[in-house]
Motif scaffolding. Structure first.
Motif, PDB file in Angstrom:
ATOM      1  N   ILE A 267       0.766  -1.350   0.110  1.00  0.00           N
ATOM      2  CA  ILE A 267       0.027   0.047  -0.044  1.00  0.00           C
ATOM      3  C   ILE A 267       0.739   1.262   0.125  1.00  0.00           C
ATOM      4  O   ILE A 267       0.588   2.133  -0.563  1.00  0.00           O
ATOM      5  CB  ILE A 267      -0.825  -0.004   1.238  1.00  0.00           C
ATOM      6  CG1 ILE A 267      -1.604  -1.146   1.070  1.00  0.00           C
ATOM      7  CG2 ILE A 267      -1.809   1.086   1.379  1.00  0.00           C
ATOM      8  CD1 ILE A 267      -2.529  -1.446  -0.050  1.00  0.00           C
ATOM      9  N   GLN A 307       2.422   8.371  17.619  1.00  0.00           N
ATOM     10  CA  GLN A 307       1.364   7.235  17.249  1.00  0.00           C
ATOM     11  C   GLN A 307       0.218   7.777  16.427  1.00  0.00           C
ATOM     12  O   GLN A 307      -0.549   7.186  15.875  1.00  0.00           O
ATOM     13  CB  GLN A 307       0.534   7.091  18.566  1.00  0.00           C
ATOM     14  CG  GLN A 307       0.128   8.164  19.176  1.00  0.00           C
ATOM     15  CD  GLN A 307       0.167   7.931  20.904  1.00  0.00           C
ATOM     16  OE1 GLN A 307       1.021   7.139  21.431  1.00  0.00           O
ATOM     17  NE2 GLN A 307      -0.475   8.736  21.465  1.00  0.00           N
ATOM     18  N   THR A 310       0.287   7.252  11.515  1.00  0.00           N
ATOM     19  CA  THR A 310      -0.315   6.536  10.624  1.00  0.00           C
ATOM     20  C   THR A 310      -1.791   7.106  10.511  1.00  0.00           C
ATOM     21  O   THR A 310      -2.268   6.893   9.331  1.00  0.00           O
ATOM     22  CB  THR A 310      -0.584   5.221  10.978  1.00  0.00           C
ATOM     23  OG1 THR A 310       0.448   4.637  11.894  1.00  0.00           O
ATOM     24  CG2 THR A 310      -0.690   4.253   9.956  1.00  0.00           C
ATOM     25  N   ILE A 311      -2.287   7.732  11.557  1.00  0.00           N
ATOM     26  CA  ILE A 311      -3.718   8.261  11.431  1.00  0.00           C
ATOM     27  C   ILE A 311      -3.616   9.640  10.731  1.00  0.00           C
ATOM     28  O   ILE A 311      -4.428   9.566   9.516  1.00  0.00           O
ATOM     29  CB  ILE A 311      -4.035   8.879  12.773  1.00  0.00           C
ATOM     30  CG1 ILE A 311      -4.146   7.539  13.757  1.00  0.00           C
ATOM     31  CG2 ILE A 311      -5.258   9.601  12.882  1.00  0.00           C
ATOM     32  CD1 ILE A 311      -4.700   7.901  15.050  1.00  0.00           C
ATOM     33  N   ALA A 314      -3.309   8.041   6.912  1.00  0.00           N
ATOM     34  CA  ALA A 314      -4.280   7.629   6.385  1.00  0.00           C
ATOM     35  C   ALA A 314      -5.369   8.448   5.915  1.00  0.00           C
ATOM     36  O   ALA A 314      -6.014   8.509   5.035  1.00  0.00           O
ATOM     37  CB  ALA A 314      -4.840   6.370   6.925  1.00  0.00           C
ATOM     38  N   GLY A 315      -5.733   9.615   6.985  1.00  0.00           N
ATOM     39  CA  GLY A 315      -6.403  10.687   6.785  1.00  0.00           C
ATOM     40  C   GLY A 315      -6.405  11.297   5.576  1.00  0.00           C
ATOM     41  O   GLY A 315      -7.073  11.706   4.690  1.00  0.00           O
ATOM     42  N   LEU A 317      -4.752  10.537   2.864  1.00  0.00           N
ATOM     43  CA  LEU A 317      -4.920   9.643   1.573  1.00  0.00           C
ATOM     44  C   LEU A 317      -6.332   9.638   1.355  1.00  0.00           C
ATOM     45  O   LEU A 317      -6.822   9.768   0.451  1.00  0.00           O
ATOM     46  CB  LEU A 317      -4.533   7.940   2.110  1.00  0.00           C
ATOM     47  CG  LEU A 317      -4.541   7.181   1.066  1.00  0.00           C
ATOM     48  CD1 LEU A 317      -3.512   7.538  -0.115  1.00  0.00           C
ATOM     49  CD2 LEU A 317      -3.974   5.707   1.522  1.00  0.00           C
ATOM     50  N   VAL A 318      -7.277   9.521   2.401  1.00  0.00           N
ATOM     51  CA  VAL A 318      -8.780   9.214   2.236  1.00  0.00           C
ATOM     52  C   VAL A 318      -9.303  10.662   1.730  1.00  0.00           C
ATOM     53  O   VAL A 318      -9.952  10.932   0.649  1.00  0.00           O
ATOM     54  CB  VAL A 318      -9.506   9.175   3.388  1.00  0.00           C
ATOM     55  CG1 VAL A 318     -10.933   9.213   3.433  1.00  0.00           C
ATOM     56  CG2 VAL A 318      -9.115   7.585   3.794  1.00  0.00           C
TER      57      VAL A 318
ATOM     58  N   PHE B  37     -11.910  -2.945   1.641  1.00  0.00           N
ATOM     59  CA  PHE B  37     -10.829  -3.491   2.792  1.00  0.00           C
ATOM     60  C   PHE B  37     -11.223  -2.891   4.052  1.00  0.00           C
ATOM     61  O   PHE B  37     -10.465  -3.687   5.047  1.00  0.00           O
ATOM     62  CB  PHE B  37      -9.589  -2.703   2.094  1.00  0.00           C
ATOM     63  CG  PHE B  37      -8.988  -3.500   0.935  1.00  0.00           C
ATOM     64  CD1 PHE B  37      -8.296  -4.797   1.453  1.00  0.00           C
ATOM     65  CD2 PHE B  37      -8.767  -3.187  -0.311  1.00  0.00           C
ATOM     66  CE1 PHE B  37      -7.614  -5.456   0.599  1.00  0.00           C
ATOM     67  CE2 PHE B  37      -8.319  -4.066  -1.178  1.00  0.00           C
ATOM     68  CZ  PHE B  37      -7.640  -5.232  -0.934  1.00  0.00           C
ATOM     69  N   ILE B 111      -8.766   1.001   1.628  1.00  0.00           N
ATOM     70  CA  ILE B 111      -7.491   0.901   2.180  1.00  0.00           C
ATOM     71  C   ILE B 111      -7.141   1.909   3.433  1.00  0.00           C
ATOM     72  O   ILE B 111      -6.741   1.747   4.516  1.00  0.00           O
ATOM     73  CB  ILE B 111      -6.216   0.591   1.192  1.00  0.00           C
ATOM     74  CG1 ILE B 111      -6.766  -0.607   0.383  1.00  0.00           C
ATOM     75  CG2 ILE B 111      -4.721   0.629   2.101  1.00  0.00           C
ATOM     76  CD1 ILE B 111      -5.607  -0.536  -0.704  1.00  0.00           C
ATOM     77  N   GLY B 112      -7.466   3.196   3.012  1.00  0.00           N
ATOM     78  CA  GLY B 112      -7.100   4.158   3.882  1.00  0.00           C
ATOM     79  C   GLY B 112      -7.931   4.349   5.237  1.00  0.00           C
ATOM     80  O   GLY B 112      -7.489   4.433   6.145  1.00  0.00           O
ATOM     81  N   VAL B 113      -9.258   4.031   4.985  1.00  0.00           N
ATOM     82  CA  VAL B 113     -10.089   3.798   6.084  1.00  0.00           C
ATOM     83  C   VAL B 113      -9.764   2.737   6.841  1.00  0.00           C
ATOM     84  O   VAL B 113      -9.653   2.813   8.208  1.00  0.00           O
ATOM     85  CB  VAL B 113     -11.616   3.631   5.484  1.00  0.00           C
ATOM     86  CG1 VAL B 113     -12.601   3.281   6.690  1.00  0.00           C
ATOM     87  CG2 VAL B 113     -12.106   4.797   4.790  1.00  0.00           C
ATOM     88  N   PHE B 115      -6.769   1.741   7.179  1.00  0.00           N
ATOM     89  CA  PHE B 115      -5.546   1.747   8.164  1.00  0.00           C
ATOM     90  C   PHE B 115      -5.887   3.057   9.460  1.00  0.00           C
ATOM     91  O   PHE B 115      -5.431   2.639  10.376  1.00  0.00           O
ATOM     92  CB  PHE B 115      -4.433   2.483   7.157  1.00  0.00           C
ATOM     93  CG  PHE B 115      -3.552   1.495   6.482  1.00  0.00           C
ATOM     94  CD1 PHE B 115      -4.014   0.267   6.436  1.00  0.00           C
ATOM     95  CD2 PHE B 115      -2.388   2.177   5.896  1.00  0.00           C
ATOM     96  CE1 PHE B 115      -3.241  -0.539   5.628  1.00  0.00           C
ATOM     97  CE2 PHE B 115      -1.555   1.173   5.108  1.00  0.00           C
ATOM     98  CZ  PHE B 115      -2.187  -0.076   5.018  1.00  0.00           C
ATOM     99  N   LEU B 116      -6.770   3.647   8.792  1.00  0.00           N
ATOM    100  CA  LEU B 116      -7.397   4.812   9.727  1.00  0.00           C
ATOM    101  C   LEU B 116      -7.782   4.068  11.156  1.00  0.00           C
ATOM    102  O   LEU B 116      -7.571   4.293  12.228  1.00  0.00           O
ATOM    103  CB  LEU B 116      -8.282   5.509   9.254  1.00  0.00           C
ATOM    104  CG  LEU B 116      -8.580   7.061   9.880  1.00  0.00           C
ATOM    105  CD1 LEU B 116      -7.147   7.913   9.666  1.00  0.00           C
ATOM    106  CD2 LEU B 116      -9.579   7.736   8.979  1.00  0.00           C
ATOM    107  N   SER B 119      -5.330   2.373  12.996  1.00  0.00           N
ATOM    108  CA  SER B 119      -4.210   3.041  13.688  1.00  0.00           C
ATOM    109  C   SER B 119      -4.988   3.919  14.931  1.00  0.00           C
ATOM    110  O   SER B 119      -4.390   4.093  16.142  1.00  0.00           O
ATOM    111  CB  SER B 119      -3.485   4.006  12.971  1.00  0.00           C
ATOM    112  OG  SER B 119      -4.238   4.559  12.207  1.00  0.00           O
ATOM    113  N   ILE B 120      -6.239   4.077  14.828  1.00  0.00           N
ATOM    114  CA  ILE B 120      -7.232   4.709  16.071  1.00  0.00           C
ATOM    115  C   ILE B 120      -7.239   3.883  17.125  1.00  0.00           C
ATOM    116  O   ILE B 120      -6.982   4.201  18.236  1.00  0.00           O
ATOM    117  CB  ILE B 120      -8.282   5.074  15.479  1.00  0.00           C
ATOM    118  CG1 ILE B 120      -8.200   6.488  14.565  1.00  0.00           C
ATOM    119  CG2 ILE B 120      -9.433   5.684  16.480  1.00  0.00           C
ATOM    120  CD1 ILE B 120      -9.538   7.102  13.800  1.00  0.00           C
TER     121      ILE B 120
END
Lengths: 642, 306
Positions: A267, A307, A310-311, A314-315, A317-318, B37, B111-113, B115-116, B119-120
């Motif tokens: 990814i 920590q 990644t949040i 990913a955020g 990215l979305v 995903f 995939i982003g959701v 990972f989100l 990680s949360i």
């Protein structure tokens, strides 16, 4: 300056960049950490470029790409360890670790050898996954690569645990590239080669088959592109680059750890490609370089904020996906900027002239030199014998028979749902008939794929226009010239003199066809932006570019206004005469059908209900009944029979 | 023989859980043609919600049968409700804006959701990165002897529960208006819309249905494997997704068949001498199926309309 010399100069200048970068890094004594980040940028650019070829250009989803890195990393590391252990055992140690040129040469050679082994492993792996899954359309490659990545991880882990009891493979000797440990220069040279190879490929007539597949796979195969072959080419090439990057990484970190090449890594590889704009090489290079750097910046965050890394990632990215779906750069390339600057230098007026209707007077000469001439023989005879196709319980076409002689214009008519387009689909290889035979000059076409049938000289247009919508008008036609090229992928990558010759020829031919169809002024427009009538004409031009002997037109007049229809009729006759074609035509507009066809077949509910000259068909009671229903008086009789 | 029976029961139990998750993948794929995903993580949230409820009510400390059964139902309820909410939010805010975007975008967003969510939940304040033991509880009946093999009561409970929820799902799909809408939407968005189906509403409901089933699976796995962690959805999701593809993605009976097949093969191999090849086998099976029957066991590849 001749183009070959210019290419050489560009290549040398480009190769100077990594060396200069390395020199500067050494000169200013950059910290090992900064050097490692620069190394990583080179590697990630290589990976992004390879993946952009697969995802952006060919439109296939490889979501287990790290698996190929893993193969490259593991097999190259294993090879290096094996050579160090066995082959160098009896060697003079000075030959490997000495300071002289010979020793450096041996170390460099071993590194190249290991990288070769690693890429070979990735290539073999990609063929194993690609061959079964690329024959199919859709998400299958995504699923198969996802599974493959996990299999690679599992098998390598099992192997390692059985043999060394460890979870990773360690190399106990640092190989060198140009008398230095694996470094910035090696990664950047790899990245550079990757960029050059992919750029040369996708900007060639051969390589344009890839975006054609991305835009419309069926249309691509209908103009003679062997789609499976090209998808496999892109997939293997992209995977090979991943293998090379993996090999380099294992020799830089001296470890091959299968656990670092799992789904999350895959990814991480896709993200910059999509963010940068899939289909833009410039975009993915810039995005992957920037992205690598940003991730390193996030690593420097205070540990309390770690920590959230990644949040955040990913955020973002979305959000980018939702707010800018085409990626930051879309399909925009650096070359476009150069073209824009050149255009600005010139006075305005180079813009396309407004589209004009087709003029029947003074038609340009169709017999221009090049790909389109040379097939001066009469078209072979096409026969369909008792062609039948069933979808489940529905017999869509039943015992359809047809004989097309050289130079005929034959109409295929019938009410909606009669099975006309299905006949086209069987003849052109989109569907395989359940029974019956199709013969072209006494050789059967049943079982051939669309591209092979196009290669045998049958071209078609589609009822619902299927242009390569995001590509230019010129490219749409150029792609269809694809099958006539004698130079292939290697020539496109290495830019041989013959490549330039054919590229010029392809452009000339395409422009010639566009002129014939009054589209020359729109050559650089995006195909989907054309008005409807022009799109239909472009589809015919594209079909003609494959130099067919038989042309199948599926409702060419649909959506045209009366003036356009009149022009179309004369156009159809003209292309038949100029190109010496046989034409099979599906059409609903009776004025067009009656005006242009010499013979007509009528289908109803999959059955051929009439065949003959237009004037006979017009008066045939069964045809009238199929279109308009039974005359009122006939109804009671039918009832009485029942 | 004993070995075989006990492995079969474990395999069916695991397979049932996979089937419940696989249904969610298949339902969403049918309606949106999207590999969701984040679905594995919805299942994870279900398990963690059940864990939270169990801890809050002190499950495992009380000896009262009625209280224990009540808490178990509460676990199920809390897990289902939180997953329904999550499923709705994901669909509404992450996928719906991308309905007309290229397919790759939805895939990347999914995939982003995923990972989100992972990680949360790994944040120390939320759940923490390391696995936690699910509160254990002595069940009234000890291990049951069945034809010489030992069967845990949880296994039977889970098997029964899985069967029940599969039947509920089947009923919804085949015999309700919503189910008809889901089937119509899977067939073609525009045709469904023209026939008066509210496609947005149906898509939301499909996500709700899938998420609810995932929540149930999450609760069952918590009870069965006595452990939950924020990454538990990754592997289970991958396996369940594989199951859906093996059975024929978009085909609901196929998802159940694929799930059972995955569960059985996994436990048989895990109990054999080749236990290390457990995961590799599952994915090799996937590639094999794609090779011989691209549409999956019960699915078919529809010819594209040209």
């Amino acid at each position: 300056m001749p183009v070959q010399l210019r290419n050489l100069v560009v290549l040398l200048a480009a190769l100077g960049v990594p060396l200069l970068a390395q020199y500067l890094a050494d000169r200013f004594a950059l910290s090992p950490y900064a050097q490692a980040v620069l190394f990583k940028i080179g590697m990630n650019v290589t990976l992004a470029v390879g993946l952009s070829l697969i995802i952006g250009f060919a439109g296939q989803f490889s979501i287990g790409h790290a698996g190929f890195m893993s193969l490259g990393s593991f097999f190259s590391a294993a090879f290096t360890s094996f050579v160090l252990l066995h082959w160098t055992a009896g060697m003079d140690p000075a030959l490997l670790s000495g300071d002289g040129f010979g020793a450096a040469f041996v170390r460099g050679g071993l590194l190249l050898g290991s990288m070769f082994v690693g890429t070979l492993a990735a290539a073999v792996g990609s063929i194993i996954v690609g061959v079964p899954s690329l024959r199919l359309r859709g998400d299958y490659l995504a699923i198969a690569t996802l599974g493959f990545g996990e299999i690679v991880y599992n098998l390598l882990l099992i192997y390692l645990q059985k043999n060394s009891g460890d979870t990773a493979l360690y190399i106990d000797y640092r190989l060198e590239f140009m008398s230095r440990p694996v470094n910035i220069a090696s990664a950047w040279i790899l990245a550079l080669l990757a960029i050059l190879v992919v750029r040369n490929l996708v900007s060639s007539t051969t390589g344009r088959a890839l975006p054609a597949i991305r835009e419309d796979e069926i249309a691509a195969s209908a103009v003679g592109v062997n789609t499976t072959r090209y998808k496999l080419l892109a997939f293997v090439l992209g995977s090979v680059l991943a293998g090379a990057a993996g090999a380099l990484e294992s020799h830089q970190t001296l470890t091959a750890n299968p656990a670092s090449y799992r789904f999350d890594r895959s990814i991480e590889l896709i993200v910059p490609v999509v963010l940068g704009g899939s289909g833009s090489l410039t975009g993915c290079v810039l995005a992957s370089a920037a992205f690598t750097y940003l991730l390193e910046l996030l690593r420097d965050l205070p540990s309390g904020a770690q920590q959230y890394r990644t949040i955040l990632y990913a955020g973002v990215l979305v959000l980018v996906m939702i707010l800018r779906p085409q990626g930051l750069m879309g399909r925009w390339e650096l070359g476009d900027l150069a073209a824009f600057l050149r255009r600005r230098g010139k006075p305005a007026g180079g813009r396309a002239a407004p589209p004009t209707p087709i003029r029947t007077t003074t038609p340009p000469d169709a017999s221009a030199p090049g790909f389109l001439s040379g097939k001066g023989t009469a078209p072979p005879r096409l026969t369909c014998e008792a062609l039948t196709i069933r979808f489940g319980g529905l017999t869509a076409v039943n015992k359809f028979s047809l004989c097309l002689d050289a130079g005929e214009i034959v109409g295929l008519i019938g009410p909606n749902g009669a099975g006309k387009t299905t006949c086209f689909n069987m003849i052109t290889g989109v569907y395989r008939p359940s029974a019956g035979d199709i013969r072209l000059a006494d050789r059967s076409l049943v079982g051939c794929n669309c591209a092979a049938i196009n290669g045998r000289g049958i071209a078609r247009t589609f009822q619902n226009i299927r242009l390569f919508g995001d590509l230019t008008v010129l490219d749409n036609v150029r792609i269809a010239l694809h099958a006539h090229l004698t130079t292939g992928v290697p020539a496109a990558i290495f830019r041989t003199p013959r490549f330039y010759h054919e590229e010029r020829l392809a452009r000339q031919q395409a422009m010639h066809l566009l002129t014939l169809f009054d589209l020359a002024g729109l050559a650089s427009e995006v195909a989907s932006s054309l008005p409807y009538g022009a799109q239909r004409r472009l589809e015919i031009a594209r079909a003609l570019a494959t130099a067919p002997r038989i042309l199948c037109l599926d409702e060419p007049a649909a959506g045209m206004n009366p003036a356009e229809k009149r022009d179309l009729m004369s156009l159809i006759r003209r292309i038949r005469d100029q190109f010496g074609l046989t034409i099979l035509l599906i059409e609903h507009d009776m004025r067009v059908v009656m005006g242009v066809c010499e013979r007509i077949l009528v289908l109803d509910y999959g059955e051929t209900i009439a065949e003959g000259r237009p004037e006979d068909i017009r008066d045939n009671p069964r045809v009238v009944e199929a279109y308009l229903g039974k005359p009122l008086g006939a109804q009671p009789a039918a009832k009485a029979l029942a | 023989m004993d070995w075989f029976i006990s492995q079969t029961i474990s395999g069916l139990t695991l397979g049932g859980v996979y089937a419940l998750i696989a249904l969610g993948y298949s339902l969403v794929y049918g309606v949106l043609k999207l590999i969701n995903f984040a679905h594995g993580d919805v299942y994870m949230v279900g398990a963690i919600a059940a864990f939270g409820t169990a801890c809050a009510f002190g499950w495992g400390q009380t000896a009262d049968e009625y209280v224990r059964s009540g808490v178990m139902l509460a676990m199920l309820a809390v897990a289902v409700v939180s997953c329904l909410g999550l499923g709705y939010v994901i669909e509404r805010f992450a996928y719906r804006p991308l309905r007309r975007a290229p397919r790759l975008n939805s895939l990347i967003t999914a995939i982003g959701v995923s990972f989100l969510l992972e990680s949360i939940f790994q944040l120390p304040g939320v759940f923490g990165a390391s696995p936690r033991g699910f509160p254990q509880c002595e069940l009234p009946l000890g291990p049951i002897r069945l034809a010489g093999a030992t069967v845990r009561l949880e296994q039977l409970l889970i098997l029964g529960g899985t069967l029940f929820f599969l039947l509920v799902c089947r009923y919804i799909i085949l015999h309700t208006r919503t189910g008809l809408g889901i089937r119509a939407t899977s067939f073609h968005h525009d045709y469904a819309r023209l026939m008066g189906v509210n496609v947005d509403r149906i898509t939301s409901l499909t996500f709700l249905l899938g998420s609810g089933l995932a929540a149930v699976a999450g609760v069952f796995v918590g009870l069965y494997q006595h452990q939950v962690d924020p990454l538990m959805g990754v592997n289970a999701g991958l396996k369940a997704f594989t199951a859906a593809v093996v059975g024929g993605i978009g085909n609901l009976a196929g998802a159940v068949l694929g799930g059972i097949l995955m569960g059985l093969s996994e436990t048989y191999i895990a109990g054999s001498a080749f236990s290390a090849f457990r995961d590799a086998f599952a994915f090799a099976l996937l590639i094999l199926i794609l090779l011989v029957r691209p549409g999956g066991l019960l699915g078919s590849v529809a010819p594209e309309k040209v």
